[in-house]
Design an enzyme around this catalytic site. Structure first.
Site, mmCIF file in Angstrom:
data_model
loop_
_atom_site.group_PDB
_atom_site.id
_atom_site.type_symbol
_atom_site.label_atom_id
_atom_site.label_comp_id
_atom_site.label_asym_id
_atom_site.label_seq_id
_atom_site.Cartn_x
_atom_site.Cartn_y
_atom_site.Cartn_z
ATOM 1 N N LYS A 209 63.296 15.744 18.038
ATOM 2 C CA LYS A 209 62.057 15.180 17.961
ATOM 3 C C LYS A 209 60.901 15.594 18.619
ATOM 4 C CE LYS A 209 60.202 10.291 18.635
ATOM 5 N NZ LYS A 209 60.318 8.934 19.060
ATOM 6 N N GLU A 215 67.995 21.642 26.260
ATOM 7 C CA GLU A 215 69.445 22.354 25.723
ATOM 8 C C GLU A 215 69.068 22.400 24.020
ATOM 9 O OE1 GLU A 215 68.689 19.098 27.185
ATOM 10 O OE2 GLU A 215 70.510 18.492 28.163
ATOM 11 N N GLY A 271 64.784 8.234 18.687
ATOM 12 C CA GLY A 271 65.707 9.283 18.877
ATOM 13 C C GLY A 271 67.234 8.692 18.259
ATOM 14 N N ARG A 272 67.563 7.709 18.739
ATOM 15 C CA ARG A 272 68.622 7.014 18.527
ATOM 16 C C ARG A 272 68.708 6.280 17.152
ATOM 17 N NH1 ARG A 272 66.669 5.578 23.316
ATOM 18 N NH2 ARG A 272 65.967 3.355 23.645
ATOM 19 N N GLU A 357 71.769 3.529 25.545
ATOM 20 C CA GLU A 357 70.285 3.985 25.903
ATOM 21 C C GLU A 357 69.217 3.043 25.585
ATOM 22 O OE1 GLU A 357 69.173 8.600 25.563
ATOM 23 O OE2 GLU A 357 68.424 7.539 23.728
ATOM 24 N N HIS A 388 98.346 3.532 22.099
ATOM 25 C CA HIS A 388 99.367 4.160 22.916
ATOM 26 C C HIS A 388 98.597 4.931 24.331
ATOM 27 C CE1 HIS A 388 102.612 3.801 19.997
ATOM 28 N NE2 HIS A 388 101.518 3.825 19.302
ATOM 29 N N LYS A 512 66.405 15.243 34.218
ATOM 30 C CA LYS A 512 66.036 16.373 33.501
ATOM 31 C C LYS A 512 64.910 17.217 34.369
ATOM 32 C CE LYS A 512 65.342 14.447 28.967
ATOM 33 N NZ LYS A 512 64.538 14.037 27.748
HETATM 34 O O1 F6P Z 1 68.456 11.756 26.199
HETATM 35 C C1 F6P Z 1 67.207 11.506 25.787
HETATM 36 C C2 F6P Z 1 66.522 11.772 24.508
HETATM 37 O O2 F6P Z 1 65.367 11.378 24.509
HETATM 38 C C3 F6P Z 1 67.100 10.908 23.338
HETATM 39 O O3 F6P Z 1 66.629 9.643 23.445
HETATM 40 C C4 F6P Z 1 67.152 11.745 22.192
HETATM 41 O O4 F6P Z 1 67.748 11.373 21.249
HETATM 42 C C5 F6P Z 1 67.525 12.922 22.876
HETATM 43 O O5 F6P Z 1 67.135 13.271 24.086
HETATM 44 C C6 F6P Z 1 66.989 14.346 22.023
HETATM 45 O O6 F6P Z 1 65.702 14.398 22.015
HETATM 46 P P1 F6P Z 1 64.892 15.452 21.006
HETATM 47 O O7 F6P Z 1 65.419 14.898 19.570
HETATM 48 O O8 F6P Z 1 63.611 15.132 21.399
HETATM 49 O O9 F6P Z 1 65.444 16.779 21.201
#
Ligand code: F6P
Length: 548
Positions: A209, A215, A271-272, A357, A388, A512
């Site tokens: 987003k 990452e 995002g979620r 979240e 199990h 972060k």
């Molecule tokens: O973990 C924080 C967060 O902002 C989430 O809400 C989001 O889904 C994820 O990081 C990834 O964010 P982006 O889509 O901006 O890379």
């Protein structure tokens, strides 16, 4: 309710607390004995979902009191404001409109006076064209070869949704395509995803987003290096092998992806809550635009149910209120989600982000600390495996663990015919577990089996463990959409009652920021003096182990 009135000082809250005392340890065995119709009366049908909440520790009075709490806290008003596109995510000053992502083409949903539905459908149409070009082989890679591998690079909401849904809908997917999902900044994730792939046949979908998530940007950069090395090509190869899903055109361009290969979405999609947006491109390529649309229609069906069903028949409202009953009045700390479908193996992991979240907050909308419980720990894995492993603790441990059981009457359509008979055994387990959890086995029943007295306490099951059972005919794209929307709105209801902002996630920021400060300590040994004693010693040990 006046937003200034503290939730736990309202008469509705007090009434529930008193009711909880009266209900005491009333057993589900008693509740079923008192009402022979309970097993059919405490049920709801929403679209293709049949919900049984008869095995919940509630009576008509509990449910009425919970609905009064919902009315007093303005759940319906906040819901309507969300659907209208008001900026109910106050800490980020944003509208919350994932419901617009699945609205039909002729719907009108306005943000700042502009109808967003045409833009939603324009992107869906572009995604559809692109997905078909990949699926038909028309879109080829830099060397002219057909794309057979799709690697989605994203994390959190830019990974969990499509990864979960691809797994869930595998039997609807093009089995000639290989889909992989890379999220972890641990290089092992990307390594395992690409090590056996032919770069000439691989498309990377960079899903972010913000397009600033470290990452994802790191993995995308490494993936580009891998691709160009494998193809022995220059930057010009990127256009045929990389597309971006983002709200941030500038950053996408900076990364080197042509914005012609970008599928956009908007800041009013959390995002979620984003896998119905462009973030679902990998899934759409796998299952095709039509199946994707069926899924969106499933979401929309539950959106409409949530928006219009009266409180007594409103499934997300009910599920949300049950969670409040257990968390705030019966001291439950967690909530298990136990799907009896191998294809839902990632379902609970997806719900973890959605729920934890969203509602892992400890200040209210006005910034005051809350003195009531908010979101639960959500956990679980597919049911029979759990039986199990950890079900022992649910059955005989000391904790109250409300659980949702999700199952399907039919196996997936393409299951090998020789395996179809196993489905009844799976579902017999499904039903047996909720029965055992609710009704248990009394000491008398154990003794009647001739069990020696010293073993009777060990073989007795207290029962009275609450469960909701959700049953559908089959795990179709539409049913998956219905299920996810059900949980999205359940989470909404809880956040509304707790008066928290379910749509921000400031709690992930600190880690972060600190990671950025710690990285140079590990790589160059600089800046260690800013660290606390424990972290400094750990960083020193790490460096020593790395021979630095
Ligand atoms: O973990 C924080 C967060 O902002 C989430 O809400 C989001 O889904 C994820 O990081 C990834 O964010 P982006 O889509 O901006 O890379």
């Amino acid at each position: 309710m006046n937003t200034k009135a503290r939730l736990n000082q309202t008469p509705e809250w007090a009434a529930l607390a008193t009711h909880r005392e009266h209900l005491g340890s009333t057993h589900l065995r008693e509740l079923f004995a008192e009402d022979p119709e309970r097993g059919t009366r405490y049920t709801l049908r929403v679209g293709d979902l049949y919900l049984d909440y008869s095995k919940q520790l509630v009576t008509d009075e509990t449910l009425a009191l919970l609905r009064e709490l919902a009315a007093a806290t303005g759940v319906a008003e906040l819901r309507d404001a969300m659907f209208r596109g008001e900026k109910i995510n106050t800490t980020e000053d944003r509208a919350v409109l994932h419901t617009a992502l699945r609205a039909p083409r002729d719907a009108v949903v306005e943000v700042d006076g502009e109808n967003v539905v045409p833009a939603v459908h324009a992107v869906l149409d572009r995604m559809g064209d692109f997905a078909e070009r990949i699926r038909s082989g028309e879109w080829t890679g830099h060397t002219g070869r057909r794309i057979r591998n799709i690697v989605n690079i994203g994390i959190g909401g830019s990974d969990l949704g499509p990864a979960m849904a691809y797994e869930a809908l595998r039997s609807y997917s093009d089995r000639d395509l290989t889909l992989r999902f890379v999220s972890n900044v641990d290089g092992a994730d990307l390594h395992e995803a690409v090590r056996d792939l032919d770069a000439a046949e691989t498309l990377f979908i960079v899903a972010s987003k913000t397009f600033t998530t470290i990452e994802t940007v790191t993995n995308a950069t490494s993936a580009r290096d891998w691709l160009l090395t494998e193809l022995k090509a220059g930057q010009e190869a990127v256009a045929k092998h990389f597309v971006a899903l983002s709200t941030n055109a500038e950053k996408v361009q900076d990364f080197g992806i042509d914005t012609a290969n970008m599928f956009e979405f908007w800041d009013w999609v959390g995002g979620r809550y984003s896998y119905d947006s462009a973030i679902g491109l990998s899934l759409m390529i796998a299952i095709g635009p039509e199946r994707f649309r069926e899924m969106l229609d499933g979401f929309h069906l539950v959106d409409e149910h949530f928006r219009t069903a009266p409180p007594e028949e409103n499934a997300p409202l009910l599920l949300g209120l049950l969670g409040i009953w257990y968390g705030d009045f019966l001291d439950a700390q967690s909530h298990a989600v136990l799907p009896y479908s191998h294809y839902l193996s990632k379902f609970t992991a997806y719900l973890q982000q959605l729920d934890m979240e969203s509602n892992g907050k400890s200040v209210d909308r006005e910034g005051n600390p809350v003195d009531w419980q908010t979101g639960p720990v959500v956990w679980g894995t597919p049911g029979t495996n759990g039986q199990h492993a950890y079900y022992q603790l649910i059955h005989q441990g000391t904790k109250l663990i409300p659980a949702d059981f999700i199952g399907f009457a039919r196996p997936v359509p393409d299951l090998l015919p020789g395996l179809v008979a196993q489905h009844d055994l799976l579902m017999a387990n499904f039903l047996a577990q909720t029965q055992a959890l609710a009704f248990g086995k009394t000491a008398e029943e154990v003794r009647a089996e001739g069990v020696p007295e010293e073993l009777v306490p060990h073989k007795t099951f207290r029962g009275n463990h609450p469960t909701t059972t959700i049953l559908a005919e089959e795990l179709t794209p539409s049913v998956l959409g219905q299920l996810i929307a059900l949980y999205e709105h359940k989470v909404f209801v809880q956040g509304a009652v707790w008066n928290i902002d379910s749509f921000d996630q400031w709690g992930v920021e600190l880690g972060k920021v600190l990671a950025k400060k710690i990285e140079p300590v590990l790589t160059e040994g600089t800046g260690a003096e800013q660290l606390d004693g424990s972290t400094r010693a750990l960083a020193d040990t790490y460096r020593a182990l790395r021979g630095r």
